[in-house]
Design a protein around this motif. Sequence first.
Motif, PDB file in Angstrom:
ATOM      1  N   TRP A  58     105.861  16.362 -49.388  1.00 17.81           N
ATOM      2  CA  TRP A  58     107.890  15.610 -49.994  1.00 17.81           C
ATOM      3  C   TRP A  58     107.187  13.975 -50.093  1.00 17.81           C
ATOM      4  O   TRP A  58     106.838  13.310 -51.518  1.00 17.81           O
ATOM      5  N   GLY A  59     105.912  13.490 -49.266  1.00 21.38           N
ATOM      6  CA  GLY A  59     105.845  12.075 -49.479  1.00 21.38           C
ATOM      7  C   GLY A  59     105.069  12.329 -50.354  1.00 21.38           C
ATOM      8  O   GLY A  59     105.093  11.181 -51.569  1.00 21.38           O
ATOM      9  N   GLY A  60     104.161  12.808 -50.795  1.00 20.42           N
ATOM     10  CA  GLY A  60     102.771  13.295 -51.730  1.00 20.42           C
ATOM     11  C   GLY A  60     103.977  12.839 -53.360  1.00 20.42           C
ATOM     12  O   GLY A  60     103.415  12.560 -54.535  1.00 20.42           O
ATOM     13  N   VAL A  61     104.461  14.097 -53.356  1.00 18.18           N
ATOM     14  CA  VAL A  61     105.297  14.447 -54.475  1.00 18.18           C
ATOM     15  C   VAL A  61     106.469  13.119 -55.169  1.00 18.18           C
ATOM     16  O   VAL A  61     106.235  13.512 -56.620  1.00 18.18           O
ATOM     17  N   SER A  62     107.246  12.962 -54.427  1.00 15.97           N
ATOM     18  CA  SER A  62     107.824  12.077 -54.082  1.00 15.97           C
ATOM     19  C   SER A  62     107.511  10.619 -54.857  1.00 15.97           C
ATOM     20  O   SER A  62     107.935   9.550 -55.112  1.00 15.97           O
ATOM     21  N   GLY A  63     105.854  10.877 -53.811  1.00 16.69           N
ATOM     22  CA  GLY A  63     105.727   8.848 -54.139  1.00 16.69           C
ATOM     23  C   GLY A  63     106.841   7.726 -53.292  1.00 16.69           C
ATOM     24  O   GLY A  63     106.159   7.146 -53.249  1.00 16.69           O
ATOM     25  N   SER A  64     107.447   8.219 -51.759  1.00 23.55           N
ATOM     26  CA  SER A  64     108.196   7.539 -51.637  1.00 23.55           C
ATOM     27  C   SER A  64     108.182   8.101 -49.847  1.00 23.55           C
ATOM     28  O   SER A  64     108.163   8.756 -49.663  1.00 23.55           O
ATOM     29  N   LEU A  65     107.393   6.691 -49.661  1.00 28.07           N
ATOM     30  CA  LEU A  65     107.726   6.570 -48.215  1.00 28.07           C
ATOM     31  C   LEU A  65     108.884   6.840 -47.057  1.00 28.07           C
ATOM     32  O   LEU A  65     108.977   7.463 -46.088  1.00 28.07           O
ATOM     33  N   THR A  66     109.821   6.935 -47.888  1.00 23.84           N
ATOM     34  CA  THR A  66     111.668   7.447 -47.652  1.00 23.84           C
ATOM     35  C   THR A  66     111.803   8.658 -47.148  1.00 23.84           C
ATOM     36  O   THR A  66     112.130   9.167 -46.209  1.00 23.84           O
ATOM     37  N   ALA A  67     110.964   8.851 -47.993  1.00 16.64           N
ATOM     38  CA  ALA A  67     111.184  10.887 -47.999  1.00 16.64           C
ATOM     39  C   ALA A  67     110.439  11.704 -47.361  1.00 16.64           C
ATOM     40  O   ALA A  67     110.851  12.336 -46.630  1.00 16.64           O
ATOM     41  N   ALA A  68     109.403  10.405 -47.465  1.00 14.05           N
ATOM     42  CA  ALA A  68     107.942  11.251 -46.061  1.00 14.05           C
ATOM     43  C   ALA A  68     108.603  10.702 -44.660  1.00 14.05           C
ATOM     44  O   ALA A  68     109.010  12.206 -43.592  1.00 14.05           O
ATOM     45  N   VAL A  69     109.517   9.859 -44.351  1.00 14.12           N
ATOM     46  CA  VAL A  69     109.868   9.690 -43.110  1.00 14.12           C
ATOM     47  C   VAL A  69     110.822  10.470 -42.990  1.00 14.12           C
ATOM     48  O   VAL A  69     111.129  11.176 -41.953  1.00 14.12           O
ATOM     49  N   SER A  70     111.560  10.516 -43.794  1.00 15.70           N
ATOM     50  CA  SER A  70     113.179  11.106 -43.669  1.00 15.70           C
ATOM     51  C   SER A  70     112.413  13.011 -43.308  1.00 15.70           C
ATOM     52  O   SER A  70     113.387  13.684 -42.571  1.00 15.70           O
ATOM     53  N   ALA A  71     112.063  13.732 -43.996  1.00 12.97           N
ATOM     54  CA  ALA A  71     110.595  14.687 -44.307  1.00 12.97           C
ATOM     55  C   ALA A  71     110.452  14.874 -42.346  1.00 12.97           C
ATOM     56  O   ALA A  71     110.755  16.018 -41.765  1.00 12.97           O
ATOM     57  N   LEU A  72     109.499  13.912 -41.977  1.00 13.83           N
ATOM     58  CA  LEU A  72     109.538  14.105 -40.548  1.00 13.83           C
ATOM     59  C   LEU A  72     110.824  13.640 -39.612  1.00 13.83           C
ATOM     60  O   LEU A  72     110.755  14.396 -38.830  1.00 13.83           O
ATOM     61  N   MET A 115     121.456  14.486 -33.382  1.00 12.39           N
ATOM     62  CA  MET A 115     120.281  13.708 -34.129  1.00 12.39           C
ATOM     63  C   MET A 115     120.616  13.322 -35.273  1.00 12.39           C
ATOM     64  O   MET A 115     120.254  12.301 -36.497  1.00 12.39           O
ATOM     65  N   LEU A 116     121.313  14.516 -36.103  1.00  9.64           N
ATOM     66  CA  LEU A 116     121.628  14.861 -37.347  1.00  9.64           C
ATOM     67  C   LEU A 116     122.806  13.395 -38.447  1.00  9.64           C
ATOM     68  O   LEU A 116     122.573  12.652 -38.728  1.00  9.64           O
ATOM     69  N   ALA A 117     123.581  13.445 -37.030  1.00 10.08           N
ATOM     70  CA  ALA A 117     124.471  12.436 -36.928  1.00 10.08           C
ATOM     71  C   ALA A 117     124.373  10.929 -37.116  1.00 10.08           C
ATOM     72  O   ALA A 117     124.653   9.842 -38.120  1.00 10.08           O
ATOM     73  N   LEU A 118     122.966  10.723 -36.539  1.00 12.92           N
ATOM     74  CA  LEU A 118     122.469   9.615 -35.874  1.00 12.92           C
ATOM     75  C   LEU A 118     122.034   9.391 -37.165  1.00 12.92           C
ATOM     76  O   LEU A 118     120.498   8.300 -37.469  1.00 12.92           O
ATOM     77  N   ALA A 119     121.466  10.146 -37.981  1.00 12.36           N
ATOM     78  CA  ALA A 119     119.759  10.048 -39.030  1.00 12.36           C
ATOM     79  C   ALA A 119     120.011   8.589 -39.822  1.00 12.36           C
ATOM     80  O   ALA A 119     119.454   8.213 -40.164  1.00 12.36           O
ATOM     81  N   PRO A 120     121.348   8.934 -40.418  1.00 16.43           N
ATOM     82  CA  PRO A 120     121.956   7.537 -41.157  1.00 16.43           C
ATOM     83  C   PRO A 120     121.635   5.904 -40.917  1.00 16.43           C
ATOM     84  O   PRO A 120     121.399   4.724 -40.921  1.00 16.43           O
ATOM     85  N   VAL A 121     121.268   6.015 -39.296  1.00 22.41           N
ATOM     86  CA  VAL A 121     122.106   4.765 -38.633  1.00 22.41           C
ATOM     87  C   VAL A 121     120.710   4.243 -38.048  1.00 22.41           C
ATOM     88  O   VAL A 121     120.224   3.675 -38.621  1.00 22.41           O
ATOM     89  N   PRO A 125     116.579   3.426 -46.004  1.00 26.56           N
ATOM     90  CA  PRO A 125     117.452   4.351 -46.447  1.00 26.56           C
ATOM     91  C   PRO A 125     116.678   5.666 -46.079  1.00 26.56           C
ATOM     92  O   PRO A 125     115.416   5.464 -45.767  1.00 26.56           O
ATOM     93  N   LEU A 126     117.711   6.637 -46.287  1.00 28.68           N
ATOM     94  CA  LEU A 126     117.082   8.515 -45.392  1.00 28.68           C
ATOM     95  C   LEU A 126     117.527   9.108 -46.726  1.00 28.68           C
ATOM     96  O   LEU A 126     118.547   9.169 -47.629  1.00 28.68           O
ATOM     97  N   SER A 127     116.728  10.068 -46.989  1.00 28.49           N
ATOM     98  CA  SER A 127     116.327  10.687 -48.078  1.00 28.49           C
ATOM     99  C   SER A 127     117.056  12.084 -47.247  1.00 28.49           C
ATOM    100  O   SER A 127     116.134  13.390 -47.090  1.00 28.49           O
ATOM    101  N   TRP A 128     118.260  12.551 -47.531  1.00 30.79           N
ATOM    102  CA  TRP A 128     118.490  13.876 -46.786  1.00 30.79           C
ATOM    103  C   TRP A 128     118.521  15.065 -47.097  1.00 30.79           C
ATOM    104  O   TRP A 128     118.246  16.065 -46.954  1.00 30.79           O
TER     105      TRP A 128
END
Length: 155
Positions: A58-72, A115-121, A125-128
Amino acid sequence: MRDAAAFDDSDWWHDEDPPVQPLTREEAQALIARQPAVPIARLFLAQVVCGVLVALVWGGVSGSLTAAVSALYGGAVAIVPNALMARGVLGRRAGRSVFGLVFWEFLKMSLAGAMLALAPVWIKPLSWPALLVSLVLCLKVFGVVLLVGRATKKI
């Protein structure tokens, strides 16, 4: 309007299910022996590998560290509550009762929800989409590992 006489429900409640026959000790042992025993460590390892791979892809395809951290984090939402439940149900002091299973399942679901409720906290930024795809894939890994274990046992 349909005619009430056209619908025949005269004997549906008279159908009897075949009687249930309890298994003998030998039959139960033979049934258990036919089922594959997949080590719990293999299940968790597969979930961890899946979570890391989804995050890398996900991080490689999107080129976004935010997406990779969100996926982790999505993988962690699947793995951490499952590990807690496995520890509670299968640990040394685990009681083998239905109440214990229900208790640990409730705790697992509560932790995953928290954990899901606290994800945005916790992740800004978060990639849902990345989080949810990783979560679903990590949850589905259990079924895949069990199916593969069953298929390799038959070979």
